[in-house]
Design a protein around this motif. Structure first.
Motif, PDB file in Angstrom:
ATOM      1  N   VAL B 142       0.821  -1.314  -0.104  1.00 39.84           N
ATOM      2  CA  VAL B 142      -0.082   0.057   0.071  1.00 39.84           C
ATOM      3  C   VAL B 142       0.959   1.327  -0.046  1.00 39.84           C
ATOM      4  CG1 VAL B 142      -1.819  -1.170   1.272  1.00 39.84           C
ATOM      5  CG2 VAL B 142       0.014   0.149   2.397  1.00 39.84           C
ATOM      6  N   TYR B 144       1.522   4.596   2.096  1.00 43.83           N
ATOM      7  CA  TYR B 144       0.953   5.293   3.206  1.00 43.83           C
ATOM      8  C   TYR B 144       1.431   6.818   2.920  1.00 43.83           C
ATOM      9  CZ  TYR B 144       1.012   0.897   5.848  1.00 43.83           C
ATOM     10  OH  TYR B 144       1.026  -0.476   6.152  1.00 43.83           O
ATOM     11  N   THR B 256       5.660   3.582   0.876  1.00 42.38           N
ATOM     12  CA  THR B 256       5.318   2.450   0.070  1.00 42.38           C
ATOM     13  C   THR B 256       5.640   1.106   0.868  1.00 42.38           C
ATOM     14  OG1 THR B 256       6.674   2.106  -1.661  1.00 42.38           O
ATOM     15  CG2 THR B 256       4.594   3.241  -2.098  1.00 42.38           C
ATOM     16  N   SER B 259       0.998  -3.999   4.084  1.00 40.25           N
ATOM     17  CA  SER B 259       0.025  -3.221   4.801  1.00 40.25           C
ATOM     18  C   SER B 259      -0.174  -3.560   6.250  1.00 40.25           C
ATOM     19  CB  SER B 259      -1.385  -3.978   4.486  1.00 40.25           C
ATOM     20  OG  SER B 259      -1.267  -5.495   4.280  1.00 40.25           O
ATOM     21  N   TYR B 262       0.113  -0.687   9.323  1.00 44.41           N
ATOM     22  CA  TYR B 262      -0.944   0.252   9.394  1.00 44.41           C
ATOM     23  C   TYR B 262      -1.170   0.539  10.938  1.00 44.41           C
ATOM     24  CZ  TYR B 262      -4.729   3.361   8.565  1.00 44.41           C
ATOM     25  OH  TYR B 262      -5.587   4.417   8.540  1.00 44.41           O
ATOM     26  N   ILE B 280      -4.140   6.001   3.935  1.00 43.41           N
ATOM     27  CA  ILE B 280      -3.640   4.634   3.318  1.00 43.41           C
ATOM     28  C   ILE B 280      -4.187   4.562   2.063  1.00 43.41           C
ATOM     29  CG2 ILE B 280      -5.491   3.318   4.836  1.00 43.41           C
ATOM     30  CD1 ILE B 280      -3.415   0.974   4.724  1.00 43.41           C
ATOM     31  N   GLN B 282      -4.249   2.643  -2.209  1.00 43.42           N
ATOM     32  CA  GLN B 282      -3.600   1.521  -3.022  1.00 43.42           C
ATOM     33  C   GLN B 282      -2.389   2.071  -3.657  1.00 43.42           C
ATOM     34  OE1 GLN B 282      -7.257   0.750  -5.274  1.00 43.42           O
ATOM     35  NE2 GLN B 282      -6.075   1.328  -7.153  1.00 43.42           N
ATOM     36  N   THR B 357      -8.175  -1.183   0.330  1.00 46.00           N
ATOM     37  CA  THR B 357      -6.662  -1.742  -0.643  1.00 46.00           C
ATOM     38  C   THR B 357      -6.775  -3.310  -0.637  1.00 46.00           C
ATOM     39  OG1 THR B 357      -5.698  -1.590   1.612  1.00 46.00           O
ATOM     40  CG2 THR B 357      -5.342   0.341   0.240  1.00 46.00           C
ATOM     41  N   GLN B 358      -7.478  -3.861   0.373  1.00 45.76           N
ATOM     42  CA  GLN B 358      -7.347  -5.363   0.190  1.00 45.76           C
ATOM     43  C   GLN B 358      -8.296  -5.761  -0.685  1.00 45.76           C
ATOM     44  OE1 GLN B 358      -9.680  -7.877   0.993  1.00 45.76           O
ATOM     45  NE2 GLN B 358      -8.298  -9.590   1.224  1.00 45.76           N
TER      46      GLN B 358
END
Lengths: 292, 423
Positions: B142, B144, B256, B259, B262, B280, B282, B357-358
């Motif tokens: 992801v 950030y 980057t 995930s 987070y 956050i 993608q 994002t998942q």
């Protein structure tokens, strides 16, 4: 004739036995086994059993540029650190050998780096060295001096690591030399005084020559340790950036526990063993040659 | 007299050896298993729940908790020397899976019900139709970012690499790095992977190294240019554990990485930036693709040598159960089970950024973040050399194609040695 019991007749074998077993199991066996492994191609990633391949692993390792670099770096680290430590440590010992107020406190403070654990030292120095949020670059920026990448840049990583080693081990040299100084006889000094020698002459003609055996012992101890350095480097850089702080020990560790090429790793350790052995024998011969 | 003494010596020796072998010889009144856990949020969660398992089943669980690379070392040493007493352990399928399967160290899980898992997550730990690893945790790449800094610069969240670079350039000022990502050789390999995929490249293709392809090289140059020009100082020695504090201290605007971090970067006890300023998103699209890695970072497996198979199986079933997967999700651990993501309670509190994002990565992502091979450790170091060269020259190195070709050849050699070339 008094019949001796089994114990009494064999005391001379029985008493050292535990120590002998300990040395054989934990030192002789691993060293011999490492020698054996160095002639094999044992690799866990291939999933095959080990084969004896004579000198193939030696050839592979000698062809690997990383190995020669690591060998060079091992010497660079050792000489860089030990020479500075000897000079600084001896100088500190000579200063501390006089009496002054707070001497006990200074000696205690000097001992602190020695008793700290290497990983803790590594973590703290990494915080100092951090190029973005570390205190060293902050101080440099306040003084308007150019900043350094310290352990995060190829060109500065080895000197930075040597600096940590110097910080940690200079006190040990100081302590050894102090012990040597305490054992010197006072007669040469008295006769030098009578002959009118100045303090520089006393230092270079009397004190240092008489300290030489002590200093050489300290060099051997320190150099063997520095050749085998692992903890500080592993904790601080893990051999990086890239491979630029890999010494033999770190490289051998990577080969065995990250690459699982046990045969080649054993070859590197055999070389390290030979280097340490050769160095120790060399210094001992030197000592005998100068009749120290 | 002599006989008596001999007798005493024998007796002493017997006692000594007796105590050494006692563990194996004496029947245990209670079932006991030895479990190795990773120093991972899910391992921490399991530790707090193990007493419940012990109370339910009467099985005593002796667990050890280790940092990930030490866990691999310990397992490998114990298995390779045939001296292991481990029954169940956490394992990294992409890092050690192939090697462990090849050496026969995992026990086949023919009775396990894998229907609740995405098929490709189970396939990674499967060989010749037998599954060996239960997927536990998934991770995907992801971006950030600092909402406040982007807003101040009048920028929106980058959605492609061109915007990413423009934003990085604009945000690099006042001692803040515009962009951060892992630069430490081997550690950077996993993070570079998505960039390579988005440029249309791969690390391996058909069991051969292809990270010297024009696409992969272009991605490597872009990654090097981004980090070399806009990255934090000393980035070539930085892995996630070095970048996270820089981001938490407000010294990086975009980052980057996986995930999994987070939770830690929005934790007010660990970060100096208010949680509402941290976003956050993608991973931005590349010129030829939009497929960040989404991988099974952790799984759980049973040792082939376990002597307590029933107890070990019970523990494995419990530790990978739906109930615990839900518990994991509720503490922001991204679990592999499908049902955990569909759960209503979970969706109610799970961070929407993570969920979105998942969903994107699960749909478009690629299930590897490194070359999938037994000698992955050595291969990562070799690829790492190419990455460092690219960062040090801000992506402009003229040596890069030759260096990449040389390292690709070396990786091919590793594949050949391990009998995996062209597979």
């Amino acid at each position: 004739m008094i019949r001796q019991s089994f114990f009494e007749r064999n005391l001379r074998y029985l008493f050292p036995l535990p120590a002998v077993i300990f040395v054989v199991v934990l030192m002789v066996f691993p060293v011999c086994y490492t020698f054996f492994l160095s002639f094999t191609d044992w690799s866990l990633t291939s999933g095959k059993p080990l084969n004896v391949v004579a000198l193939k692993s030696y050839v592979d390792v000698l062809k690997e540029p990383r190995f020669l670099d690591a060998l060079g770096r091992t010497f660079y680290f050792t000489f860089g650190a030990v020479i500075v430590e000897m000079v600084l440590g001896t100088a500190l010992a000579l200063i501390l050998n006089r009496s002054f107020r707070g001497k006990g406190l200074v000696k205690t403070l000097l001992l602190l780096p020695l008793v700290a654990t290497p990983v803790a030292i590594g973590i703290v120095w990494n915080l100092f060295y951090d190029p973005t949020i570390g205190i060293l670059n902050y101080v440099l920026s306040v003084l308007h001096l150019p900043q350094s990448g310290w352990v995060s840049e190829t060109k500065s990583v080895m000197p930075s690591l040597i600096l940590v080693d110097i910080w940690q081990w200079t006190p040990m040299i100081t302590i050894i030399v102090l012990a040597g100084l305490a054992g010197l006889s006072s007669e040469p000094y008295e006769s030098a005084k009578v002959d009118g020698a100045n303090s520089r002459q006393v230092l270079f003609r009397i004190t240092l020559p008489m300290l030489m055996p002590t200093i050489l012992t300290a060099i051997i101890l320190r150099a063997i340790d520095a050749l085998k350095t692992y903890d500080i480097i592993y904790a601080m850089t893990g051999g990086g950036p890239g491979y630029s702080s890999e010494n033999l020990n770190i490289l051998a560790f990577k080969y065995s526990f990250e690459y699982f090429r046990m045969g080649q790793s054993a070859v590197m350790l055999v070389f390290l063993f030979l280097v340490v052995m050769g160095f120790s024998l060399g210094v001992m011969r030197l000592r005998r040659a100068f009749e120290l | 007299m002599k006989k008596k003494n001999m007798f005493v010596v024998l007796l002493v020796m017997l006692c000594l050896t007796g105590s050494v072998f006692a563990q194996g010889a004496v029947e245990q009144p209670k079932q006991e298993i030895r479990v190795l856990l990773a120093n991972h949020p899910y391992g921490e969660l399991l530790k707090t729940k193990i007493p419940e398992f012990e109370a339910q089943t009467g099985i005593k669980v002796n667990y050890e908790s280790l940092q990930e690379s030490q866990l691999t070392n310990k397992l490998t040493t114990e298995f390779a020397t045939n001296s292991s007493t481990v029954d169940v352990f956490m394992t990294r399928p992409l890092q050690e899976g192939l090697m462990f399967i090849k050496n026969g160290w995992y026990k086949g899980l023919d009775k396990y019900d894998f229907s609740d898992y995405p098929a490709n997550s189970v396939d990674i730990g499967r060989k010749a139709g037998v599954a060996y690893i239960v997927p536990l945790v998934t991770e995907w790449q992801v971006l950030y970012y600092r909402k406040d800094l982007l807003k101040k610069a009048g920028l929106s969240v980058p959605t492609n690499f061109v915007e990413l670079e423009a934003a990085a350039k604009a945000l690099t000022k006042d001692g803040v790095a515009g962009f951060a990502s892992r630069g430490k050789g081997a550690a950077a390999v996993t993070q570079l992977s998505s960039y390579i995929y988005n440029y249309g490249g791969r690390y391996l293709d058909g069991g051969k190294a292809v990270f010297n392809s024009p696409e992969a090289l272009e991605a490597t140059r872009f990654y090097g240019r981004m980090l070399g020009s806009y990255g934090p100082q000393g980035v070539t020695s930085m892995s996630w554990e070095n970048i996270m504090p820089v981001f938490q201290a407000g010294k990086a605007a975009m980052w980057t990485d996986a995930s999994v971090f987070y939770g830690q970067i929005i934790d007010p006890t660990k970060t100096q930036i208010p949680a509402e300023d941290i976003g956050i998103a993608q991973l931005p699209k590349g010129p030829k693709g939009d497929s960040p890695f989404i991988v099974v970072s952790w799984g759980m497996a049973m040792s082939a040598k376990t002597k307590n198979q029933d107890a070990a199986q019970k523990f494995l079933d419990w530790a990978t159960s739906k109930t615990l997967a839900k518990e994991g999700m509720l503490t922001n651990i991204t679990m592999a089970r499908d049902s955990a993501w569909a759960d209503k309670d979970v969706r109610a509190i799970m961070n929407p950024g993570l969920v979105e994002t998942q969903a994107h990565a699960a749909k478009n992502g690629y299930p590897f973040d490194r070359p999938f091979m037994s000698s992955v450790g050595q291969a990562r170091d070799l690829i790492g050399e190419v990455i460092i060269e690219s960062i040090n020259t801000k992506g402009t190195s003229t040596k890069l194609p030759a260096l990449a070709a040389e390292k690709a050849k070396a990786v091919d050699e590793l594949l050949k040695t391990d009998g995996e070339y062209g597979l």
